[in-house]
Design a protein around this motif. Structure first.
Motif, PDB file in Angstrom:
ATOM      1  N   ILE A   1      -6.136   5.949  -8.686  1.00 48.70           N
ATOM      2  CA  ILE A   1      -4.754   5.852  -9.153  1.00 48.70           C
ATOM      3  C   ILE A   1      -4.152   4.493  -8.793  1.00 48.70           C
ATOM      4  O   ILE A   1      -3.056   4.164  -9.244  1.00 48.70           O
ATOM      5  CB  ILE A   1      -3.862   6.983  -8.610  1.00 48.70           C
ATOM      6  N   ARG A   2      -4.875   3.697  -8.021  1.00 46.10           N
ATOM      7  CA  ARG A   2      -4.423   2.338  -7.738  1.00 46.10           C
ATOM      8  C   ARG A   2      -4.710   1.393  -8.902  1.00 46.10           C
ATOM      9  O   ARG A   2      -4.388   0.210  -8.845  1.00 46.10           O
ATOM     10  CB  ARG A   2      -5.057   1.812  -6.452  1.00 46.10           C
ATOM     11  N   LEU A   3      -5.354   1.914  -9.933  1.00 45.18           N
ATOM     12  CA  LEU A   3      -5.548   1.166 -11.183  1.00 45.18           C
ATOM     13  C   LEU A   3      -4.609   1.796 -12.211  1.00 45.18           C
ATOM     14  O   LEU A   3      -4.987   2.732 -12.924  1.00 45.18           O
ATOM     15  CB  LEU A   3      -7.004   1.271 -11.639  1.00 45.18           C
TER      16      LEU A   3
ATOM     17  N   SER B   1      -9.614   8.043  -0.716  1.00 41.49           N
ATOM     18  CA  SER B   1      -9.696   8.800  -1.956  1.00 41.49           C
ATOM     19  C   SER B   1     -11.141   9.150  -2.310  1.00 41.49           C
ATOM     20  O   SER B   1     -12.050   8.333  -2.157  1.00 41.49           O
ATOM     21  CB  SER B   1      -9.085   7.986  -3.096  1.00 41.49           C
ATOM     22  N   MET B   2     -11.350  10.355  -2.808  1.00 43.49           N
ATOM     23  CA  MET B   2     -12.674  10.769  -3.293  1.00 43.49           C
ATOM     24  C   MET B   2     -13.072  10.002  -4.552  1.00 43.49           C
ATOM     25  O   MET B   2     -14.215  10.100  -5.003  1.00 43.49           O
ATOM     26  CB  MET B   2     -12.677  12.268  -3.579  1.00 43.49           C
ATOM     27  N   CYS B   3     -12.153   9.251  -5.135  1.00 40.14           N
ATOM     28  CA  CYS B   3     -12.484   8.418  -6.292  1.00 40.14           C
ATOM     29  C   CYS B   3     -13.047   7.066  -5.872  1.00 40.14           C
ATOM     30  O   CYS B   3     -13.372   6.233  -6.713  1.00 40.14           O
ATOM     31  CB  CYS B   3     -11.257   8.243  -7.185  1.00 40.14           C
ATOM     32  N   HIS B   4     -13.133   6.841  -4.561  1.00 34.43           N
ATOM     33  CA  HIS B   4     -13.814   5.673  -4.003  1.00 34.43           C
ATOM     34  C   HIS B   4     -15.022   6.170  -3.214  1.00 34.43           C
ATOM     35  O   HIS B   4     -15.129   7.346  -2.861  1.00 34.43           O
ATOM     36  CB  HIS B   4     -12.877   4.868  -3.107  1.00 34.43           C
TER      37      HIS B   4
ATOM     38  N   ASN C   1      -6.292  -1.137   2.699  1.00 32.19           N
ATOM     39  CA  ASN C   1      -7.151   0.040   2.569  1.00 32.19           C
ATOM     40  C   ASN C   1      -8.589  -0.337   2.225  1.00 32.19           C
ATOM     41  O   ASN C   1      -9.329   0.457   1.659  1.00 32.19           O
ATOM     42  CB  ASN C   1      -6.584   1.013   1.535  1.00 32.19           C
ATOM     43  N   SER C   2      -8.957  -1.587   2.560  1.00 31.73           N
ATOM     44  CA  SER C   2     -10.334  -2.082   2.465  1.00 31.73           C
ATOM     45  C   SER C   2     -10.838  -2.256   1.033  1.00 31.73           C
ATOM     46  O   SER C   2     -12.038  -2.373   0.809  1.00 31.73           O
ATOM     47  CB  SER C   2     -11.295  -1.174   3.250  1.00 31.73           C
ATOM     48  N   LEU C   3      -9.937  -2.266   0.070  1.00 32.68           N
ATOM     49  CA  LEU C   3     -10.306  -2.592  -1.303  1.00 32.68           C
ATOM     50  C   LEU C   3     -10.271  -4.109  -1.472  1.00 32.68           C
ATOM     51  O   LEU C   3      -9.560  -4.814  -0.776  1.00 32.68           O
ATOM     52  CB  LEU C   3      -9.354  -1.902  -2.287  1.00 32.68           C
TER      53      LEU C   3
ATOM     54  N   LEU D   1      -3.276  -2.115  -7.932  1.00 33.12           N
ATOM     55  CA  LEU D   1      -2.024  -2.324  -7.205  1.00 33.12           C
ATOM     56  C   LEU D   1      -2.214  -3.244  -6.007  1.00 33.12           C
ATOM     57  O   LEU D   1      -1.342  -4.068  -5.695  1.00 33.12           O
ATOM     58  CB  LEU D   1      -1.451  -0.975  -6.745  1.00 33.12           C
ATOM     59  N   HIS D   2      -3.345  -3.125  -5.331  1.00 30.06           N
ATOM     60  CA  HIS D   2      -3.566  -3.943  -4.133  1.00 30.06           C
ATOM     61  C   HIS D   2      -3.922  -5.395  -4.467  1.00 30.06           C
ATOM     62  O   HIS D   2      -4.084  -6.212  -3.561  1.00 30.06           O
ATOM     63  CB  HIS D   2      -4.662  -3.327  -3.255  1.00 30.06           C
ATOM     64  N   GLU D   3      -4.034  -5.731  -5.756  1.00 33.49           N
ATOM     65  CA  GLU D   3      -4.323  -7.108  -6.180  1.00 33.49           C
ATOM     66  C   GLU D   3      -3.095  -7.793  -6.777  1.00 33.49           C
ATOM     67  O   GLU D   3      -3.161  -8.974  -7.108  1.00 33.49           O
ATOM     68  CB  GLU D   3      -5.416  -7.113  -7.243  1.00 33.49           C
ATOM     69  N   GLN D   4      -2.009  -7.053  -6.938  1.00 31.23           N
ATOM     70  CA  GLN D   4      -0.870  -7.569  -7.710  1.00 31.23           C
ATOM     71  C   GLN D   4       0.144  -8.318  -6.840  1.00 31.23           C
ATOM     72  O   GLN D   4       0.418  -7.929  -5.710  1.00 31.23           O
ATOM     73  CB  GLN D   4      -0.142  -6.407  -8.413  1.00 31.23           C
TER      74      GLN D   4
END
Length: 537
Positions: free
Chosen positions: A103-105, A219-222, A423-425, A489-492
């Motif tokens: 959801i961060r995308l 997240s389980m999506c990672h 969050n290590s992304l 979101l963490h890149e914006q």
């Protein structure tokens, strides 16, 4: 003929071995205050039954859409709840290949592009994305709670280990964007079998006489929490669902008290909060000291925090991993000076290859010690899909290490311009800088993007002569808006407060080529950055 284990074969075995043992503890909170009043238990047998119920439901729904078995199905979910796990495992159990979106995308255009690249036949999503996907040219369904699913009678095939190493099982995405979009990370049964083996080693209980209880890591999506759950399941362990990833120290103590948490798996940025709090709270320190293990991952802990934790007897281990490979290296732990050093997880085949001197200098590593790049060899079961490998057939991580003792390594950063967020992304700082130079070249003389361990990046700018500083910030946001809209979101950078204008030539530079030194900027402006990020919370 080899057979390959999966998350489903692990669940099948564990549900048989530990049927009445709790596998999840889920918070039940007061609606008005948000306070957790108790943590309900879900047993292994109930988890397996719920996965199969979910599988039957989605098999019927997708068949009615004309979606054939073995199709790729997109899942755009928070990945933080038991219900999300049921959707991921349930789709696998129904015979489909989950394509997992964070959801961060938040950009639906990018999600649709990735669905098309993967050949997805349908999308199941969280309600927050429903309105933005109305025009998608494929079946779109809302994720639903188990109690809202219709009961369908469908005979699921028995779970068996596959003998096909190339069978598709998952599609993840890189945690940072390249050329305006994440890359697909296709995962086959050979790769998943290696993940199962590595997760078993990583999650081996410290105290065999009692059940291990850990907490959701992300997240389980990672990949991180997917990996850790597979490890926990193999040992009949329990996983607590926190109220949020960055849970408070008070919630940590509550989980230790009421859920018997004995193994804290957490990204370093969030652990640092508990460590800082424990310096003023001896009771909290006692709870941290009582844990059988504190497993940290993502960013390295600040040296001061790491030294303090070891000095105060915390049982820490460091896990180094990536989306493409899952966990790769694990520290030795213990009390000695070599406790933080990393070693490859047994059963893997990795190379630590020297980088040349020019690359070492350009990367900002001013040391006479030889820098080694971690390379996942093609013979290693966790070597990712061929589309992600180099021309030599191996996967080059870009992660640099020094060999401190024979076979033991210390992480020394990356061989590129990527940084890791809170969050290590991952975030490609050079791509942001290049976009700013292309769109705002007449307004700036130089710029640098920083933000290691922060929720999002920040931009330092040396302005062109005569440019109004306040207007410069607004112009940069306006001219780069489209570029940032496609990123995680963490890149914006979408808030003018995250742009810092400094005098021309004031940013620290290398002596030879005059390049701005990213790490030096972060260190020199740490206090100002702390204030900026605190104001945005």
């Amino acid at each position: 003929m080899s057979t390959y284990l999966s998350h489903l074969t692990v669940l099948e075995h564990s549900a048989s071995s530990y049927p009445d043992t709790p596998v999840f503890r889920v918070p039940r909170s007061d609606i008005s205050t948000g306070q957790v009043h108790d943590w309900s238990s879900i047993t292994y047998s109930q988890f397996k039954d719920d996965v199969e119920f979910t599988a039957r439901y989605w098999r019927q729904i997708l068949e009615s859409d004309g979606v054939p078995e073995h199709s790729v199905i997109g899942l755009w979910l928070p990945g933080m709840t038991y219900q999300d796990v049921l959707h991921i495992y349930g789709l696998s159990r129904a015979g489909y290949v989950p394509q997992l979106f964070s959801i961060r995308l938040p950009n639906p255009d990018v999600v649709l592009e990735l669905l098309k690249k993967a050949g997805s036949k349908a999308l199941i999503l969280d309600s927050q994305f429903q309105s933005s996907t109305a025009s998608f040219p494929l079946p779109v369904h809302l994720a639903v709670k188990k109690q809202d699913m219709a009961s369908f009678q469908y005979d699921l095939p028995p779970i068996r280990s596959t003998s096909n190493p190339d069978k598709a099982v998952f599609i993840f995405h890189t945690s940072g964007s390249t050329s305006g979009s994440p890359k697909l990370v296709p995962c086959n049964s050979r790769w998943l079998d290696a993940i199962v083996a590595k997760a078993k080693v990583t999650s081996t209980p410290i105290s065999p006489c009692k059940q291990d209880v850990s907490v959701w890591m992300g997240s389980m999506c990672h990949i991180a929490q997917t990996f850790m759950l597979i490890g926990a399941l193999q040992h009949g362990s329990c996983v607590i669902q926190p109220t949020k990833i960055g849970f408070s120290s008070e919630e940590l103590v509550d989980m230790i008290h009421r859920c018997q948490l004995n193994r804290l798996n957490q990204f370093s940025t969030f652990l640092s909060i508990h460590l800082r709090n424990s310096r003023q709270n001896r009771k909290l320190l006692g709870y941290l000291q009582s844990l059988d293990q504190i497993l940290i991952s993502g960013l390295s802990l600040p040296q001061e925090d790491e030294d303090w934790a070891y000095k105060n007897g915390l049982n820490m281990k460091n896990l180094f991993g990536s989306t493409e490979c899952g966990a790769m290296l694990l520290s030795m732990g213990g009390k000695g000076r070599d406790a933080p050093l990393l070693r490859p997880i047994p059963g893997t085949y990795y190379g630590f290859l020297p980088i040349d001197a020019d690359t070492q200098i350009e990367s900002g590593h001013k040391t006479s010690a030889q820098m080694l790049e971690l390379v996942i060899l093609s013979t290693s079961g966790d070597c990712p899909d061929a589309s992600l490998r180099g021309n030599d057939g191996h996967f080059h991580t870009g992660d640099l290490f020094q060999e401190i003792m024979p076979g033991s390594y210390a992480f020394r950063g990356r061989n590129d311009d990527w940084i890791k967020s809170e969050n290590s992304l991952r975030c490609d700082t050079k791509a942001i800088e290049d976009n700013i130079r292309a769109t705002c070249g007449d307004l700036i003389q130089e710029c640098i993007v920083v933000g290691t361990g922060r929720p999002s990046p920040a931009l330092f700018v040396e302005p062109a002569p005569g440019v109004d500083h306040g207007k410069l910030k607004r112009d940069i946001i306006r001219k780069t808006r489209q570029f940032h809209s496609r990123r995680y979101l963490h890149e914006q950078i979408t808030n003018p407060n995250l742009i810092v204008v400094v005098p021309s030539g004031s940013l620290p530079r290398t002596a030879t080529k005059g390049n701005i030194r990213r790490k030096a900027v972060e260190e020199a402006y740490q206090a100002e950055l702390d204030k900026i990020y605190a104001s945005l919370q």
